[in-house]
Design a protein around this motif. Structure first.
Motif, PDB file in Angstrom:
ATOM      1  N   THR A 116       0.841  -1.185   0.000  1.00  0.00           N
ATOM      2  CA  THR A 116       0.000   0.000   0.000  1.00  0.00           C
ATOM      3  C   THR A 116       0.878   1.237   0.000  1.00  0.00           C
ATOM      4  O   THR A 116       2.104   1.151   0.112  1.00  0.00           O
ATOM      5  CB  THR A 116      -0.890   0.037   1.246  1.00  0.00           C
ATOM      6  OG1 THR A 116      -0.030   0.163   2.375  1.00  0.00           O
ATOM      7  CG2 THR A 116      -1.711  -1.216   1.387  1.00  0.00           C
TER       8      THR A 116
ATOM      9  N   TYR B 147      -9.277   4.751   6.343  1.00  0.00           N
ATOM     10  CA  TYR B 147      -9.169   3.311   6.478  1.00  0.00           C
ATOM     11  C   TYR B 147      -9.696   2.874   7.835  1.00  0.00           C
ATOM     12  O   TYR B 147     -10.420   1.887   7.961  1.00  0.00           O
ATOM     13  CB  TYR B 147      -7.708   2.898   6.295  1.00  0.00           C
ATOM     14  CG  TYR B 147      -7.493   1.410   6.377  1.00  0.00           C
ATOM     15  CD1 TYR B 147      -8.204   0.551   5.544  1.00  0.00           C
ATOM     16  CD2 TYR B 147      -6.577   0.862   7.262  1.00  0.00           C
ATOM     17  CE1 TYR B 147      -8.016  -0.815   5.614  1.00  0.00           C
ATOM     18  CE2 TYR B 147      -6.385  -0.497   7.330  1.00  0.00           C
ATOM     19  CZ  TYR B 147      -7.110  -1.333   6.511  1.00  0.00           C
ATOM     20  OH  TYR B 147      -6.921  -2.673   6.584  1.00  0.00           O
TER      21      TYR B 147
ATOM     22  N   ASN C  16      -4.756  -4.471   0.789  1.00  0.00           N
ATOM     23  CA  ASN C  16      -4.491  -3.612  -0.359  1.00  0.00           C
ATOM     24  C   ASN C  16      -5.706  -2.839  -0.848  1.00  0.00           C
ATOM     25  O   ASN C  16      -5.609  -1.632  -1.074  1.00  0.00           O
ATOM     26  CB  ASN C  16      -3.900  -4.435  -1.493  1.00  0.00           C
ATOM     27  CG  ASN C  16      -2.519  -4.931  -1.134  1.00  0.00           C
ATOM     28  OD1 ASN C  16      -2.024  -4.613  -0.058  1.00  0.00           O
ATOM     29  ND2 ASN C  16      -1.908  -5.700  -1.998  1.00  0.00           N
TER      30      ASN C  16
ATOM     31  N   VAL D  97      -6.947   0.004   1.808  1.00  0.00           N
ATOM     32  CA  VAL D  97      -5.934   1.049   1.996  1.00  0.00           C
ATOM     33  C   VAL D  97      -5.716   1.787   0.681  1.00  0.00           C
ATOM     34  O   VAL D  97      -5.521   3.009   0.658  1.00  0.00           O
ATOM     35  CB  VAL D  97      -4.617   0.449   2.517  1.00  0.00           C
ATOM     36  CG1 VAL D  97      -3.577   1.532   2.706  1.00  0.00           C
ATOM     37  CG2 VAL D  97      -4.854  -0.272   3.822  1.00  0.00           C
ATOM     38  N   GLY D  98      -5.777   1.017  -0.414  1.00  0.00           N
ATOM     39  CA  GLY D  98      -5.638   1.669  -1.707  1.00  0.00           C
ATOM     40  C   GLY D  98      -6.731   2.697  -1.933  1.00  0.00           C
ATOM     41  O   GLY D  98      -6.474   3.824  -2.372  1.00  0.00           O
TER      42      GLY D  98
END
Lengths: 105, 510, 516, 183, 700
Positions: free
Chosen positions: B67, C348, C489, C492-493
């Motif tokens: 990330t 998040y 991923n 958070v992406g």
């Protein structure tokens, strides 16, 4: 106009004073309705500030904002009064805010 | 073949299968769980046979978290040190399952699942090569143990399990902060190798980071005076829980020191070595003395763990190959001997539902086979030469003496004390006349019980007479760790390791 | 028109792109349709259906608007000057909207069963929920303080009523009244703050504020030395109240306990998302240059919030109340993200928090039956026996909230702490981890009750069968909580992609406006 | 001093006095009446501050509608007022006074330091007449104006729900069945 | 030749494994035979080795053979090397091996009869075999750790065999005590190993001794003292002798084999093995000698007043071990080992004789209920007498030669260091006491008035033979008469197998001395089988070539005195002792009635050392443990931990009061927050002057 105008600071001072009075009212009064009135005091105090600032800034935005605040006050009061009526109906007939303390700690 | 992934996720898979077996079909559940655990043990033996040389083998490295904030990879691998801890885990899991075959009667399926999940967590800790992965497993394995103690434990289980969980957690969380700091200062990565390479932090910072890591590990070990959760947890845990707790969970602490504290913070580790060695020695003696007066057998063994792990800590902070070899050896040994002791106490407990020493007496005359096995385990734990316990302690003491003769001599008195508390307990339980009529009905070890005790007995003897089975494989890893924990600039007085000069075939006669 | 103060703001000059407001307008329309359905249909599930459809459509709108180029994502401003716009559809707002909408959808789904069980099935419930959501989305999309204030009032009013929705139940009514009184009181402070900011800077537009402060030209004359920081402070009082930051947190436990459980779930997640979203936007976008003024205040609030929330939660015996204090504690962690200027973690964390908290409250809702709620910890005793799947789910939520690995709660905390340490707020993080160690204790108490104690048989037991709606919510949340613990991923992406600083003309500059 | 200033001073004083009366009068009806006084005084202040339109709205909406609503409810509920005085809350009143005083003093200091310096003379007079305000309201403040619609809708639905008489089947727990089980 | 050393320990190990695993399914005879044979085969192997050694010159009599590498050693600054499982055979270890396997085989054979009726027959023999195995490891190990394996292993077997009849807690306690006291000694051994390793980087005897010059003087003293601490444990010397008398709780063959002939002499062997180090540390030598002689003397005084036949023998063993330490402490290693050698025979003979008496008297061991046993047990009587005379030091029996050699060495060294004159004098006094109490035990058992408890015997015979505890015999009242002479002969009998063993041992007790003894005292016509010469390569020459230690060793002056005169003095003293005993018997004062009461109490209660140790270590240790556990651990350490939790809870309970339930107080909390914020904003800057200035400017 020069010093003919009421100084901004004086308006703000009055506003602060009214606001403080409202605060005291909310905290010291047990009657829910009077608490609502005290909140109205506070909102009006802020309105006074807004209007004063508006004049100071040569704008009308502050006055428009005050208008919105009045709407908010009206909405709050209507819901608040509805609520107190509902509670009053269902409960031992009191509007004493101190009697609402089933939930604590 | 991704052996380590199989070992890490295999138990989870078995647990998942268990979830789909009907609740009432307890027999099938047990069979599946045990079958899975045994299969995993056999698979883990492939690690043993396939391991050679030094360094990390069976490495797997896959992209995992990537990330904008941080990157963490699924990177696992074992070196000589973690190899045996992994195998110990896979060995003790089926043994624990067998030991609790009939003693766990309620919520069997959940029990089996938690045992298997525990195996996953622990193997994950030992195999992780990425700090994030390591930390995740490190905390994760608390959960199954928490349930094992809390659901199937004794009367005071809830206090014990909460204490276990929270105590460990507090330490771990400070380590978490240190890990984050390390990430920030050492290249913004969680890859352990890179971190070790980059961890050139100034000594003042190192001190704090070291202390944060050390606190987490020392609680887990447990190092005096952070040990009080252990007797409570052991006393309340079911037999299998105690076996896993003592057998492998405590090793996570010592493993952490070896794998993380020393290479990451060499200067700070050395600066604190006198303190930790002193605490270790206090732990050795203190644990032994307190163990001697315990009325409860399990508590006695629990305090003996404090003492034994004190030896490991002493060895670790000696910073030489001899002591580290001994420490690694002792980690494995303690798992075997103390595991066996807990199993044997469990055998008694299952029949009499008490672990108080005074409730027994004269058991030897009723259960001769049990007597032999128990005595062997006691002696192994007491460090009798020719059994495994001695090798570890001896190596530790040999190495530690070079670092601190005075403390080591003090630690050596632990050898005396171990005999005192263990044999005294043994005498009161096994010898004399049968003072409680209930004990006459005690059954000797069954074939089933022997089936799971025999491997431990075999290892006690085998590792006692041929410890090179382990030591020759850990040597490379120990030397490498020693090398990476070297304080830059100082010339170590370590033996020069010439691979070709080492002979494990036995040297020629003079 | 001739009036000079209207300068430029003629209808022809204003760039109005209603498309950007579709997530809001769809919800309002859905609310209106729901009112009609409610009026003409006896079957209240239809109202819920309308609500769900509205939410789905609004979500779809959010997705469509996702990644709108920055220049096009601004509306209600002067043409050619994006910095005067009052509404934005940047990803930051859209992601927050999605969180709010998801929370709303889950709330609606679990409410169906809950309301049936509590004999509270009324159309107004869903209508108010829709209005609340639309107001929240408006709040996070708005870049103008008066709009923010109005939106805040709008959803607050809805929530006042929703809290008191079981109006014949003592606790519910009391919750509504307390919320209303304190909400009005605190929003007066918020308003005062807005007034001061307006007075000192001459504008309430966040982007203009940023620009004004960044260019260091004191629009309002010399007023900004004390009154501007005071304004920001009052703003923080109002927002602090909404996010339940100490010492403005006292309403939380009472309201959370008294309100119907799905509403509690919704409040704890959606209100928090909206309020934190606004707090982030205001502090990090409008007032980055005033950081020296507000940072100590927020830091102090964060510390006090973490400590008080966690420590008091230890002593709670009612799960709803316990979760209320836990939400206070989580607000403390989120404040760290604000301090650390970290919108990624903020978003998040909010996503993760939404999953686990709604799940937990859904389990509490599951326990409610026969017109009463059973939310004492003792009511959870032996749940693992009676209803193992619910117990497993609740366990997942508890461990996730406690921040144990392989749960979304851990990852959220990890990212948040990581960024905070990376930005040198290590002291705060140390405090936060110690506080979360404390938190493990009370989450574990629930787990202990479920797994390690037997039901005393004195109070009625929860139904063994799970109602479909609540079941779906619990299952979904549990799966997400676990999945989010392993797969980081995507979320958070998403969060990193929702960085609001892409707004044009808005630059984060160091330094303070005032005094120094 | 200009007439404006005189007017301001007088009505500011009136507003303060009536404000104090609102929170001090024991009978809520009296408080409501004092509130009218306060609102009217403020309306006059608006006038002195170039906001005639706002003054009108203040008089119509506030004094005309809101306070009347208050009076209705006060009379409807014919409450016993503040009956039980809780001993352990006695500290609140003095604390509130002191707290509010401190707040005010703080505000005073801030206003004095900031506001005192900027009493700059102003020649451009902007008066809030209905037309200008209307332009702003439907131009620059279109979005908040729309926002009020949500607010009002919510308030409408909410107040209607709360004010409606209960329906059968709704579970009641008034009557002391439920005890506080926390502690 | 390198195979034989490996075979020697192998057979007892196999015997142990077989007896331990399948022993229960075999017949008793088979188990006994298996066990005995396994030791006997080892003995044969040892004899073959001896033959091989005798065929090569002294320098070649050494074999070091490696089995496998045990563990790697990482000495600082050296290459990694292995610590091997390896055996070392030289004259010294071979001598011990012969004693162990030879005497061991005899005692195994004896035990087949003695233990014939025991319920745990196979267990007994497997343990006995295990003991032999460990004992062989002890003497054959080529390094300190290997020796330590045997060292602790024999301790383990001793523990298990002392507590063989563990149903009686006293036996079990005696076993535990033996193990723990031994562990105290082992601590010294272990610590010494650590120290030696840190200096020399090796633990192989050859390496350590070759590098003896690397030791500083103080390290040498320290290491040797620690080693000697180990020896005092294993060989029951002051201050760790307390376990040995209690160890007599085990079956008598065990007492004979382990606690008389072999294991207890391990300390002597170890000192002899480390003579390189001890010789270079005169301080330690003095300590060893003085401890040895003091132990010898005090044990002898205690033995004077005991009534338990085996206890008498036990203290006698302690006393004789003291002699051996005087020998090795003085530097006369060969003499010490020689006494070890002879002692093995006569003490085994004595113990087995006592065992035969016990076997005959249904486990009675109290001398007060014996008397006139010569009538019923002639073979036992004669062999016992021979052994008594041997231990008393009557020429030409074995004890005379070996004991005299030690005393002579001490006297010799007394020329240079007067301390040894004291050692010599006390040793001589002990010789007198030895003769006295040994004769006393013989007289009380086999001569004089018949005080046998026939009733108990009859009862025991009715129950069949069983070996329970020995302790309750003392409580029986003597009952006379009513048993016919025939019955008596039937009740008390000897087993031929046991008697045969006694005869063999008595034979060696009588002859070993003058066959292998010191050449100076030997007649010319005997073959030159000098023990000293046999041991010479192992004890003097090998390890020290060219080292500084060698020089130090040779600095001690050689024999200078007239040995014949010294021997005469010894013999006279021994005869005096015997005469005294006979005189006391005549005066009927052997029951110690002549000893003054306080002295009697002190002696009978072993100077109350047990009680002292008990008070310090047992009571004190328990109290300390209890305090550490219940006060320190529970209140201080855990109190802190729980205190943190309690503090969190308490603060939670306090803080939750914040949430009073009253909405107005919540509002006040908000106001308080506002005040704090405003206060903070005003705090960092001066407030009053600017405000005053602003007011001065007409702010309002």
């Amino acid at each position: 106009m020069g010093d003919m105008v009421v100084p901004l600071s004086r308006c703000l001072l009055v506003s602060a004073l009214l606001f403080s009075i409202g605060v005291v009212g909310v905290i010291t009064r047990r009657n829910t309705l009077v608490i609502y009135m005290s909140v109205e005091l506070m909102l009006n105090a802020v309105n006074l500030s807004l209007v004063a600032f508006s004049r100071h800034l040569h704008q009308l935005d502050g006055q428009v904002m005050a208008l919105f605040v009045m709407t908010v006050a009206a909405a709050e009061v209507s819901v608040g009064l509805g609520l107190i009526v509902a509670i009053f109906r269902n409960r031992e007939h009191t509007v004493d805010v101190d009697s609402m303390n089933v939930m604590k700690w | 073949m991704p052996l380590l992934s199989i070992l890490i996720f295999g138990p989870l898979l078995v647990a998942a299968i268990l979830a789909f077996i009907p609740r009432h079909d307890v027999g099938l559940q047990k069979a599946v769980a045990l079958g899975g655990a045994v299969a995993l043990f056999l698979i883990s033996l492939l690690l043993f046979t396939g391991y050679s040389g030094a360094g990390y083998l069976f490495t797997e490295n896959h992209a995992w978290i990537s990330t904008s904030v941080f990157t963490s990879r699924y990177k696992v691998g074992v070196d000589g040190i973690s190899l045996f801890l992994v195998i110990l885990t896979t060995l003790l899991t089926p043994i624990s399952l067998m030991a609790s075959w009939s003693s766990i009667k309620t919520r069997v399926r959940e029990y089996l699942i938690f045992m298997l999940v525990l195996e996953t967590g622990v193997i994950g800790v030992f195999a992780a090569r990425d700090m994030f992965l390591f930390y995740a497993f490190w905390e994760f394995q608390l959960i199954p143990m928490y349930f094992l103690i809390g659901i199937w434990g004794g009367a005071n289980r809830i206090y014990a399990t909460l204490k276990f969980f929270l105590y460990t957690l507090v330490g771990s969380l400070l380590m978490l902060v240190a890990i984050l700091w390390l990430w920030n200062t050492a290249g913004r990565t969680f890859d352990i190798d890179t971190l070790i390479k980059n961890a050139g932090t100034p000594i003042q910072v190192q001190t704090w980071l070291f202390l944060a890591f050390a606190l987490a590990f020392a609680i887990k070990v447990p190092l005096f005076p952070l040990h009080t959760w252990l007797p409570d947890a052991h006393t309340e845990a079911p037999t299998a829980g105690s076996v896993m707790l003592a057998g492998v969970l405590l090793k996570m602490g010592t493993y952490g020191f070896l794998r993380f504290c020393f290479p990451l913070f060499p200067e700070a580790s050395r600066a604190f070595a006198p303190l930790f060695m002193t605490l270790a020695v206090i732990g050795i003696i203190y644990g032994a003395i307190v163990a001697a007066v315990q009325p409860d057998m399990k508590k006695l063994v629990a305090y003996s763990s404090v003492s034994h792990l004190g030896f490991v800590m002493l060895g670790l902070f000696a910073f030489n190959a001899q002591a580290w070899q001994g420490a690694v050896m002792q980690m494995v040994n303690h798992g075997i001997s103390t595991g066996a002791l807990f199993l044997l106490v469990g055998v008694l407990y299952d029949q009499r539902h008490t672990r108080l020493i005074r409730e027994y007496g004269g058991v030897a005359s009723i259960t001769p086979l049990f007597n032999v096995v128990f005595l062997t385990a006691v002696l192994s734990s007491a460090g009798l030469p020719a059994l495994n316990g001695f090798v570890g302690e001896f190596n530790i003491l040999l190495g530690a003496f070079q670092a601190s003769p005075g403390l080591t001599i003090a630690a050596t008195t632990g050898v005396i004390l171990a005999a005192v508390y263990l044999l005294w307990m043994f005498q009161r339980v096994m010898h004399g006349n049968v003072t409680h009529e209930e004990n006459r009905k005690l059954k000797d070890l069954t074939h089933w019980q022997m089936a799971y005790l025999a491997p431990l007995l075999f290892l006690m003897v085998w590792l006692g007479v041929h410890p090179n089975t382990i030591l020759s494989r850990t040597q490379g890893a120990v030397m490498a760790t020693l090398e990476s924990s070297r304080v830059p600039g100082s010339t170590g007085s370590q033996p020069a390791l010439q691979p070709q000069a080492v002979s494990f075939e036995g040297g020629p006669a003079r | 028109m001739s009036n000079p103060v209207v300068s430029g703001w003629t209808p022809a000059n204003i760039d109005v792109n209603w498309l950007l407001a579709t997530p809001i307008t769809i919800l309002v329309l859905a609310g209106l349709v729901a009112m009609m359905v409610d009026a003409f249909s006896k079957k209240k599930a239809y109202v819920a259906g309308v609500a769900l459809a509205g939410i789905a459509a609004s979500m779809f709108a959010c997705f469509r608007l996702w990644d709108t180029p920055a220049a096009l994502a601004m509306s209600f401003g002067l043409k050619g000057d994006a910095a005067t716009s009052q509404l934005t559809a940047d990803n930051y707002a859209l992601l927050l909207s999605l969180i709010i909408l998801a929370a709303g959808a889950l709330t609606v789904i679990m409410s169906l069963d809950y309301l049936k069980g509590q004999r509270l099935m009324r159309g107004e419930y869903f209508i108010l929920l829709l209005f609340a959501m639309s107001a929240m989305i408006l709040m996070v999309q708005a870049t103008e303080l008066i709009t923010i204030f109005l939106a805040l009032e709008a959803f607050s009013v809805s929530l006042y009523v929703l809290s008191a929705f079981a109006r014949k139940r003592k606790r519910s009514a009391e919750a509504g009244l307390k919320y209303l009184l304190l909400g009005a009181f605190s929003s007066a402070f918020l308003l005062y703050g807005i007034a001061l900011i307006y007075g000192t800077l001459g504008t309430t537009n966040l982007l203009e504020i940023n620009r004004a402060l960044a260019s260091a030209s004191t629009v309002g004359g010399d007023l900004s030395r004390y009154l501007l920081p005071a304004g920001i402070g009052m703003l923080l009082v109002g927002l602090g109240f909404k996010v339940a930051a100490v010492p403005f947190h006292l309403w939380t436990p009472d309201v959370y306990e008294g309100a119907p459980t799905p509403i509690t779930a919704f409040m704890s997640v959606a209100t928090k998302a909206a309020a934190f979203g606004v707090m982030g936007r205001v502090l990090l976008f409008a007032f980055p240059s005033a950081r020296p003024e507000w940072e100590p205040i927020v830091v102090a609030m964060a510390i006090a919030t973490m400590v008080v929330g966690n420590v008091v939660a230890i002593t709670q015996n009612n799960v709803k109340r316990l979760l209320a204090y836990s939400s206070i504690a989580h607000a403390g962690y989120l404040l760290i993200a604000i301090v650390a200027n970290d919108s990624v973690s903020l978003l998040y964390y909010l996503m993760g928090y939404a999953v686990m908290n709604i799940g937990a409250f859904a389990v509490v809702a599951h326990l409610a039956h026969d017109g009463r709620e059973f939310s004492d910890i003792s009511d959870f005793r032996g749940l693992a026996h009676r209803n193992p799947l619910v117990a497993v789910a609740m366990t997942i939520f508890m461990f996730s909230l406690a921040g144990i690995p392989f749960s979304i709660g851990f990852n959220a905390k990890f990212v948040l702490f990581l960024n905070a340490v990376g930005r040198e707020y290590t002291g705060l993080v140390i405090l936060a981890v110690l506080a979360s160690a404390v938190s493990a204790f009370y989450y574990l108490r629930v787990v202990v009750a479920m797994w390690m104690r037997e039901h005393d048989g004195q109070t009625a037991q929860a139904p063994a069968r799970m109602a479909p709606g609540i079941g779906a919510v619990v299952t979904l949340c549990a799966i997400l909580a676990l999945l989010g613990g392993v797969v980081m991923n995507p979320l958070v992406g998403l969060a990193s992609h929702a960085n609001p600083s892409q707004a044009p003309g808005v630059a984060e500059l160091p330094g303070s406006v005032a005094r120094r | 001093m200009s007439a404006q200033a005189v007017l301001f001073t007088i009505f500011a004083a009136l507003a303060v006095v009536s404000g104090v009366l609102v929170i001090r009068l024991p009978n809520p009806i009296h408080s409501a009446l004092a509130l009218i006084g306060n609102l009217v005084s403020i309306a006059v202040l608006y006038y002195t501050l170039n906001a005639p339109f706002l003054m009108a709205v203040q008089l119509i909406v506030y004094a005309g509608a809101i306070v009347v609503l208050f009076l209705f409810v006060v009379m409807l509920l014919s409450s016993r007022g503040e009956v039980h005085a809780r001993k352990h809350l006695m500290w609140l009143a003095p604390a509130a006074w002191i707290g509010a005083l401190l707040t005010f003093l703080g505000a005073f200091a801030m206003i004095a330091m900031d506001g005192g310096r900027v009493a700059r003379p102003s020649d451009a007079v902007v008066v809030g007449d209905p037309a200008s305000i209307g332009v702003l309201l439907f131009g620059k403040y279109l979005l908040p104006f729309e926002a009020t619609s949500i607010l009002l809708l919510a308030a409408l639905v909410g107040a209607m729900y709360l004010g409606r008489r209960g329906e059968s089947g709704e579970v009641e727990d008034y009557g002391g069945a439920e005890e506080a089980n926390d502690g | 030749m390198s195979l034989l050393p490996k075979l020697i320990p192998l057979f007892p190990l196999l015997g142990f494994i077989l007896c331990g695993t399948v022993g229960k399914r075999l017949s008793r005879a088979a188990v006994g035979a298996l066990a005995t044979l396994s030791v006997a085969i080892s003995f044969v192997c040892a004899l073959l080795l001896l033959r091989g050694f005798l065929m090569v010159p002294g320098e070649g009599r050494i074999i070091e053979t490696t089995l496998w590498q045990w563990m790697p050693l990482y000495a600082p600054g050296q290459a990694v090397k292995g610590l091997d499982v390896a055996l070392l055979v030289d004259p010294l270890s071979l001598t011990l091996t012969l004693i162990i396997t030879g005497v061991g085989a005899l005692i195994h054979f004896y035990a087949m009869g003695y233990m014939a009726h025991d319920a745990r027959y196979s267990r007994f023999f497997s343990l006995l075999n295990l003991f032999v195995f460990f004992m062989l490891l002890l003497v054959l190990g080529n390094s300190f750790p290997m020796m330590f394996v045997g060292w602790e292993g024999v301790g383990l077997c001793s523990y298990m065999l002392i507590g063989f009849w563990f149903e009686d807690m006293a036996n079990a306690a005696a076993g535990t005590k033996a193990f723990i006291v031994n562990r105290v000694g082992d601590f010294g051994f272990l610590a010494a190993m650590l120290w030696m390793f840190s200096i020399t980087g090796s633990l192989r005897f050859a390496d350590v001794f070759a590098n003896a010059s690397m030791f500083t003087a103080s390290a040498l003293v320290g290491v040797t003292l620690l080693l000697f601490l180990g020896a005092t444990g294993k060989s029951a010397q002051i201050p760790l002798y307390v376990w040995l008398p209690d160890a007599m709780a085990g079956p008598t063959p065990v007492s004979a084999l382990i606690h008389a002939a072999t294991m207890v002499t391990a300390g002597v062997y170890m000192v002899a093995r480390c003579h390189v180090l001890f010789s270079a540390a005169p301080t330690t030598q003095a300590v060893v000698s003085v401890i040895g002689v003091l132990t010898a003397f005090f044990a002898a005084t205690i033995a004077m007043v005991q009534f338990d036949m085996k206890k008498v023998l036990a203290y006698s063993t302690v006393s004789q071990l003291g002699y051996m330490f005087v020998g090795v402490g003085t530097g006369a290693y060969a003499a010490g080992v020689f006494h070890l050698f002879t002692h093995a025979f006569f003490k085994a003979c004595l113990f087995l004789g006592a065992g035969a008496v016990m076997h005959g008297l249904a486990n009675n061991i109290d001398l007060r209920y014996m008397g006139n046993l010569k009538k019923y047990m002639p073979a036992t009587r004669w062999t016992y007498l021979a052994a008594v005379l041997a231990i008393a030091g009557i020429p030409p029996l074995a004890g005379f030669f070996s004991k005299d050699d030690i005393l002579a060495a001490a006297f010799d060294r007394g020329h240079a260091q007067p301390l040894w004159l004291f050692v010599y004098a006390l040793g001589l006094a002990t010789a007198f006491l030895t003769a006295l109490y040994m004769t006393r035990s013989y007289l009380m058992a086999f001569e004089g008035e018949e005080r046998i408890d026939w009733a108990a015997l009859k009862a025991a015979a009715a129950h069949g033979h069983g070996h329970g505890s020995d302790g309750d015999a003392a409580s029986r009242e003597p009952v006379r008469g009513e048993v016919s002479a025939d019955d008596k002969a039937h009740l008390i009998h000897e087993l031929p197998g046991m008697s045969a063993v006694l005869v063999i041992l008595a034979f060696f007790s009588a002859t070993a001395g003058f066959v292998f003894g010191i050449s100076a005292l030997k007649p010319e016509w005997l073959p030159n089988l000098s023990f000293e010469k046999w041991l010479e390569p192992a004890l003097a020459s090998w390890w020290t070539h060219g080292s500084a230690v060698a020089a130090a060793t040779e600095a001690i002056p050689a024999h200078a005195s007239n040995h014949v005169a010294l021997a005469a003095i010894s013999a006279v003293v021994a005869l005096l002792g015997i005469a005294s005993a006979v005189a006391l018997e005549k005066a009927r004062k052997l029951d110690t009635s002549g000893v003054p009461q306080p002295l009697y109490n002190a002696l009978f209660n072993k100077y109350r050392v047990d009680e002292l140790y008990g008070a310090i270590f047992q009571t004190g240790g328990k109290a300390l443990g209890a305090w550490l556990w219940q006060v320190f651990d529970a209140r201080v350490v855990d109190g802190f931990v729980n205190g943190v939790g309690a503090a969190a809870k308490a603060s939670g309970s306090a803080l939750r009061r914040w949430s009073t339930g009253y909405v107005r107080s919540y509002a006040f909390s908000i106001l308080a927050g506002v005040i704090i914020i405003i206060g903070y904003l005003l705090f960092y800057h001066p407030v009053i002057p600017p405000v005053a200035a602003a007011l001065g400017r007409g702010a309002f």
